[in-house]
Design an enzyme around this catalytic site. Sequence first.
Site, short mmCIF file in Angstrom:
data_model
loop_
_atom_site.label_atom_id
_atom_site.label_comp_id
_atom_site.label_asym_id
_atom_site.label_seq_id
_atom_site.Cartn_x
_atom_site.Cartn_y
_atom_site.Cartn_z
N ASP A 83 14.97 5.51 36.55
CA ASP A 83 16.12 5.23 35.68
C ASP A 83 16.29 6.41 34.72
OD1 ASP A 83 18.14 3.66 34.55
OD2 ASP A 83 16.76 2.63 33.18
N SER A 225 23.82 -3.64 30.83
CA SER A 225 24.48 -4.87 31.28
C SER A 225 23.74 -6.14 30.91
CB SER A 225 24.69 -4.81 32.79
OG SER A 225 25.64 -3.83 33.08
#
Length: 337
Positions: A83, A225
Amino acid sequence: MPLVSMRQLLDEAAKGGYGVGAFNVNNMEQIQAIMEAARETKSPAIVQASRGARSYTNDRFLYHLMLAAAELYPEIPMVLHQDHGNSPATCRSAIEMGFTSVMMDGSLMPDGKTPSTFEYNVQATREVVEMAHEKGITVEGELGTLGGIEDGHGAGVDPLSHLTNPDQAVEFVGRTGIDALAVAIGTSHGAYKFSKKPTGQTLVMERIIEIHKKLPHTHLVMHGSSSVPQDLQDIINKYGGKMRQTYGVPIEEIQLGIKNGVRKINVDTDNRMAMTGAIRKVFVEKPEAFDPRDYMKPAREAMKEVVKARMIAFGQAGHAGDYTPFSLEEVARRYKQ
Ligand code: G3H
Ligand code: 13P
Ligand code: ZN
């Protein structure tokens, strides 16, 4: 099942019209929570590690935990993803370690803070695509910068100027050859995304619709999110925490995104909150306890419940057995064609 290509997982998700949650991990319990949730819902799984996670686990612990997961959950297609790689060197080291997918976040300079130029982003991302695809490894890029609209990001100029520009996105994907594109639409990392339920002015889902129309074959990724559910805020505060009232990304907005090309949805904060709430509860209710398992078990269970709920909401539930994953060599061969 060995770790598999994220590109294949996302291609399958596009065929099936669903999204796949990508959950951050830093330890064994978080990996177990994701894998148990995947098993119970029959979901493919994307497990991701930030640079901070790689340094916390000294890499090798994390990698071997993932191998244990692959051995114990053979029915689950599973991706290990870097990530927010900050440079081609970080992505290279992830690939060498055995990650099957990397994000080259060239929207920022290697310091991970300073917004970069478009040209820098293209060059750095292209470099990673060339090295990764040769080995069958997936690449996610990012265009635009994450960050809230209401918090004054870009204030003084156009408050929307840091969002992803759809025309530039077409050029970016064309010049880099990435598999997936992270878009900036007003979300930010962490718990404090919005001071009230977001509207189309602060969470610009319209951008996703526009980008998807121009790039119907590119998998879109939503960062930041987490939904920051009220019940998790309440549990933390009930048991001595001090979180101020905040709002995250509503699940129904993510579902709208999934209808419009979003295939990977990054969630970390909700899981952090679930674990912290569960641990705080044990500390308050059983102050005599001191065995870490007394609080790590409920923490793992709480995270599993959040991950399961997301897997169901994103539509990935039931899809673990839909396909036979390709070997990375086969994926590399397909990139060459
Ligand atoms: O990108 C943000 C993720 O939540 C990872 O956070 O850098 O604190 O590990 P981290
Ligand atoms: P959240 O902080 O909203 O969970 O976002 C996580 C993320 O985008 C990791 O890359
Ligand atoms: Zn992110």
